[in-house]
Write a protein that holds these residues in place. Structure first.
Motif, PDB file in Angstrom:
ATOM      1  N   LEU A 227      35.628 -49.568 125.704  1.00 57.20           N
ATOM      2  CA  LEU A 227      36.281 -51.253 125.962  1.00 57.20           C
ATOM      3  C   LEU A 227      35.707 -51.890 124.426  1.00 57.20           C
ATOM      4  O   LEU A 227      34.367 -52.169 124.511  1.00 57.20           O
ATOM      5  CB  LEU A 227      35.976 -51.751 127.267  1.00 57.20           C
ATOM      6  CG  LEU A 227      36.452 -53.362 127.702  1.00 57.20           C
ATOM      7  CD1 LEU A 227      38.095 -53.215 126.890  1.00 57.20           C
ATOM      8  CD2 LEU A 227      35.598 -53.581 129.070  1.00 57.20           C
ATOM      9  N   VAL A 228      36.673 -52.320 123.752  1.00 54.49           N
ATOM     10  CA  VAL A 228      36.277 -52.509 122.765  1.00 54.49           C
ATOM     11  C   VAL A 228      36.719 -54.355 123.190  1.00 54.49           C
ATOM     12  O   VAL A 228      37.336 -53.788 123.250  1.00 54.49           O
ATOM     13  CB  VAL A 228      36.673 -52.157 121.749  1.00 54.49           C
ATOM     14  CG1 VAL A 228      36.248 -53.345 120.332  1.00 54.49           C
ATOM     15  CG2 VAL A 228      36.178 -50.733 121.298  1.00 54.49           C
ATOM     16  N   ILE A 229      35.650 -55.350 122.685  1.00 55.44           N
ATOM     17  CA  ILE A 229      36.096 -56.725 123.045  1.00 55.44           C
ATOM     18  C   ILE A 229      36.377 -57.457 121.463  1.00 55.44           C
ATOM     19  O   ILE A 229      35.664 -57.358 121.100  1.00 55.44           O
ATOM     20  CB  ILE A 229      35.317 -57.423 124.096  1.00 55.44           C
ATOM     21  CG1 ILE A 229      35.513 -57.346 125.372  1.00 55.44           C
ATOM     22  CG2 ILE A 229      35.419 -58.599 124.011  1.00 55.44           C
ATOM     23  CD1 ILE A 229      34.538 -57.104 126.108  1.00 55.44           C
ATOM     24  N   THR A 230      37.231 -58.378 121.311  1.00 52.28           N
ATOM     25  CA  THR A 230      36.894 -59.140 120.151  1.00 52.28           C
ATOM     26  C   THR A 230      38.048 -60.477 120.451  1.00 52.28           C
ATOM     27  O   THR A 230      38.825 -60.396 121.800  1.00 52.28           O
ATOM     28  CB  THR A 230      38.177 -58.451 118.904  1.00 52.28           C
ATOM     29  OG1 THR A 230      37.872 -59.396 118.211  1.00 52.28           O
ATOM     30  CG2 THR A 230      38.976 -57.760 119.553  1.00 52.28           C
ATOM     31  N   THR A 231      37.990 -61.541 119.644  1.00 50.13           N
ATOM     32  CA  THR A 231      38.402 -62.652 120.137  1.00 50.13           C
ATOM     33  C   THR A 231      39.256 -63.169 119.078  1.00 50.13           C
ATOM     34  O   THR A 231      38.809 -63.038 117.941  1.00 50.13           O
ATOM     35  CB  THR A 231      36.928 -64.243 121.066  1.00 50.13           C
ATOM     36  OG1 THR A 231      36.418 -64.165 119.464  1.00 50.13           O
ATOM     37  CG2 THR A 231      36.927 -63.435 121.979  1.00 50.13           C
ATOM     38  N   CYS A 232      39.988 -63.804 119.439  1.00 50.84           N
ATOM     39  CA  CYS A 232      41.109 -65.052 118.161  1.00 50.84           C
ATOM     40  C   CYS A 232      41.180 -66.104 117.923  1.00 50.84           C
ATOM     41  O   CYS A 232      41.196 -66.326 119.562  1.00 50.84           O
ATOM     42  CB  CYS A 232      42.263 -63.765 117.825  1.00 50.84           C
ATOM     43  SG  CYS A 232      41.670 -62.332 117.280  1.00 50.84           S
ATOM     44  N   PRO A 233      41.794 -66.414 117.140  1.00 56.07           N
ATOM     45  CA  PRO A 233      42.303 -68.180 117.072  1.00 56.07           C
ATOM     46  C   PRO A 233      43.197 -68.212 117.691  1.00 56.07           C
ATOM     47  O   PRO A 233      44.091 -69.363 117.880  1.00 56.07           O
ATOM     48  CB  PRO A 233      41.909 -68.367 115.985  1.00 56.07           C
ATOM     49  CG  PRO A 233      42.116 -67.561 114.868  1.00 56.07           C
ATOM     50  CD  PRO A 233      42.026 -66.357 115.692  1.00 56.07           C
ATOM     51  N   SER A 234      44.214 -67.130 117.317  1.00 54.36           N
ATOM     52  CA  SER A 234      45.599 -67.895 118.418  1.00 54.36           C
ATOM     53  C   SER A 234      46.222 -66.472 118.616  1.00 54.36           C
ATOM     54  O   SER A 234      46.206 -65.548 118.152  1.00 54.36           O
ATOM     55  CB  SER A 234      46.437 -68.411 116.797  1.00 54.36           C
ATOM     56  OG  SER A 234      46.907 -67.098 116.174  1.00 54.36           O
ATOM     57  N   GLU A 235      47.279 -66.746 119.543  1.00 52.50           N
ATOM     58  CA  GLU A 235      47.857 -65.586 120.372  1.00 52.50           C
ATOM     59  C   GLU A 235      49.004 -64.500 118.722  1.00 52.50           C
ATOM     60  O   GLU A 235      48.677 -63.257 119.471  1.00 52.50           O
ATOM     61  CB  GLU A 235      48.647 -66.247 121.847  1.00 52.50           C
ATOM     62  CG  GLU A 235      49.576 -64.740 121.911  1.00 52.50           C
ATOM     63  CD  GLU A 235      50.389 -65.451 123.260  1.00 52.50           C
ATOM     64  OE1 GLU A 235      51.139 -64.973 124.111  1.00 52.50           O
ATOM     65  OE2 GLU A 235      51.028 -67.121 123.529  1.00 52.50           O
ATOM     66  N   GLU A 236      48.812 -65.416 118.381  1.00 49.56           N
ATOM     67  CA  GLU A 236      50.268 -64.905 116.978  1.00 49.56           C
ATOM     68  C   GLU A 236      49.164 -63.761 116.519  1.00 49.56           C
ATOM     69  O   GLU A 236      49.440 -62.488 116.005  1.00 49.56           O
ATOM     70  CB  GLU A 236      50.219 -65.559 115.973  1.00 49.56           C
ATOM     71  CG  GLU A 236      50.765 -64.872 115.158  1.00 49.56           C
ATOM     72  CD  GLU A 236      51.869 -65.700 113.758  1.00 49.56           C
ATOM     73  OE1 GLU A 236      51.586 -65.503 113.131  1.00 49.56           O
ATOM     74  OE2 GLU A 236      51.917 -66.978 114.312  1.00 49.56           O
ATOM     75  N   GLN A 237      47.626 -64.267 116.647  1.00 51.17           N
ATOM     76  CA  GLN A 237      47.108 -62.970 115.337  1.00 51.17           C
ATOM     77  C   GLN A 237      46.708 -62.217 116.649  1.00 51.17           C
ATOM     78  O   GLN A 237      46.565 -60.758 116.191  1.00 51.17           O
ATOM     79  CB  GLN A 237      45.679 -63.856 114.834  1.00 51.17           C
ATOM     80  CG  GLN A 237      44.948 -62.926 114.347  1.00 51.17           C
ATOM     81  CD  GLN A 237      43.167 -63.450 113.200  1.00 51.17           C
ATOM     82  OE1 GLN A 237      42.682 -64.118 114.585  1.00 51.17           O
ATOM     83  NE2 GLN A 237      43.329 -63.717 112.337  1.00 51.17           N
ATOM     84  N   ALA A 238      46.336 -62.410 117.912  1.00 47.84           N
ATOM     85  CA  ALA A 238      46.048 -60.956 118.455  1.00 47.84           C
ATOM     86  C   ALA A 238      47.137 -60.407 119.163  1.00 47.84           C
ATOM     87  O   ALA A 238      46.523 -59.671 118.991  1.00 47.84           O
ATOM     88  CB  ALA A 238      45.734 -62.312 120.389  1.00 47.84           C
ATOM     89  N   LYS A 239      48.145 -61.156 119.142  1.00 52.41           N
ATOM     90  CA  LYS A 239      49.353 -59.672 119.085  1.00 52.41           C
ATOM     91  C   LYS A 239      49.288 -59.153 117.813  1.00 52.41           C
ATOM     92  O   LYS A 239      49.823 -57.795 117.861  1.00 52.41           O
ATOM     93  CB  LYS A 239      50.967 -60.578 119.530  1.00 52.41           C
ATOM     94  CG  LYS A 239      51.082 -60.828 120.655  1.00 52.41           C
ATOM     95  CD  LYS A 239      51.861 -61.542 121.130  1.00 52.41           C
ATOM     96  CE  LYS A 239      51.702 -62.289 121.932  1.00 52.41           C
ATOM     97  NZ  LYS A 239      54.087 -63.055 122.545  1.00 52.41           N
ATOM     98  N   THR A 240      48.465 -59.549 116.560  1.00 53.63           N
ATOM     99  CA  THR A 240      48.616 -59.084 114.899  1.00 53.63           C
ATOM    100  C   THR A 240      48.327 -57.587 115.223  1.00 53.63           C
ATOM    101  O   THR A 240      48.368 -56.873 115.198  1.00 53.63           O
ATOM    102  CB  THR A 240      48.624 -59.659 114.276  1.00 53.63           C
ATOM    103  OG1 THR A 240      50.082 -60.660 113.868  1.00 53.63           O
ATOM    104  CG2 THR A 240      48.451 -59.086 112.483  1.00 53.63           C
ATOM    105  N   LEU A 241      47.037 -57.968 115.636  1.00 50.57           N
ATOM    106  CA  LEU A 241      45.855 -56.712 115.876  1.00 50.57           C
ATOM    107  C   LEU A 241      46.562 -56.059 117.359  1.00 50.57           C
ATOM    108  O   LEU A 241      45.812 -54.276 116.354  1.00 50.57           O
ATOM    109  CB  LEU A 241      44.478 -57.567 116.279  1.00 50.57           C
ATOM    110  CG  LEU A 241      44.129 -58.308 115.541  1.00 50.57           C
ATOM    111  CD1 LEU A 241      42.441 -59.218 115.488  1.00 50.57           C
ATOM    112  CD2 LEU A 241      43.215 -58.160 114.034  1.00 50.57           C
ATOM    113  N   ALA A 242      46.572 -56.528 118.050  1.00 48.98           N
ATOM    114  CA  ALA A 242      46.638 -55.208 119.063  1.00 48.98           C
ATOM    115  C   ALA A 242      48.043 -54.390 118.452  1.00 48.98           C
ATOM    116  O   ALA A 242      47.833 -53.028 118.960  1.00 48.98           O
ATOM    117  CB  ALA A 242      47.678 -56.330 120.517  1.00 48.98           C
ATOM    118  N   HIS A 243      49.170 -55.050 117.942  1.00 51.21           N
ATOM    119  CA  HIS A 243      50.378 -54.205 117.508  1.00 51.21           C
ATOM    120  C   HIS A 243      49.249 -52.919 116.440  1.00 51.21           C
ATOM    121  O   HIS A 243      50.011 -51.901 116.803  1.00 51.21           O
ATOM    122  CB  HIS A 243      51.649 -55.274 117.131  1.00 51.21           C
ATOM    123  CG  HIS A 243      52.773 -54.867 118.312  1.00 51.21           C
ATOM    124  ND1 HIS A 243      53.641 -54.815 118.378  1.00 51.21           N
ATOM    125  CD2 HIS A 243      51.982 -56.459 119.143  1.00 51.21           C
ATOM    126  CE1 HIS A 243      53.516 -55.784 120.111  1.00 51.21           C
ATOM    127  NE2 HIS A 243      53.209 -56.721 119.787  1.00 51.21           N
TER     128      HIS A 243
END
Length: 107
Positions: free
Chosen positions: A7-23
């Motif tokens: 289980l790898v955990i990270t954080t992002c400053p925006s939902e947009e960046q989080a979705k970009t990384l996830a995709h």
């Protein structure tokens, strides 16, 4: 003994960046699933200042063998100078779920 699943955990400053990384992680078969939390408040010290920011947490379910590629991908795509990147070994869980992680992360 090395654990096969992480289980790898990270954080992002925006939902947009989080979705970009996830995709990027899922489409490149580095992760079976990435869950993105609603905004959380992070309090931390950075470069001598006390900071309080809204962030989005990503929980990345993957095979341990893909960790290096995940780290490289996040290092390239992440906007933070030093992104949080923590890997937690998964030692127990539903066998069928582990099978699904294996199946969805094969090239």
């Amino acid at each position: 003994m090395q654990t096969e699943f992480l289980l790898v955990i990270t954080t992002c400053p925006s939902e947009e960046q989080a979705k970009t990384l996830a995709h990027a992680l899922v489409s490149n078969k580095l992760a079976a699933c990435v869950q993105i939390s609603q905004g959380v408040t992070s309090v931390y010290e950075w470069q001598g200042s006390l900071c309080e920011e809204q962030e989005f947490t990503l929980q990345i379910k993957c095979l341990a063998q893909h960790y290096d590629a995940i780290e490289l991908t996040l290092s390239k795509l992440h906007s933070y100078d030093v992104p949080e990147l923590i890997a937690i070994p998964i030692t127990q869980g539903l066998p069928a779920y582990f099978d699904w992680i294996k199946e969805t992360t094969q090239p």
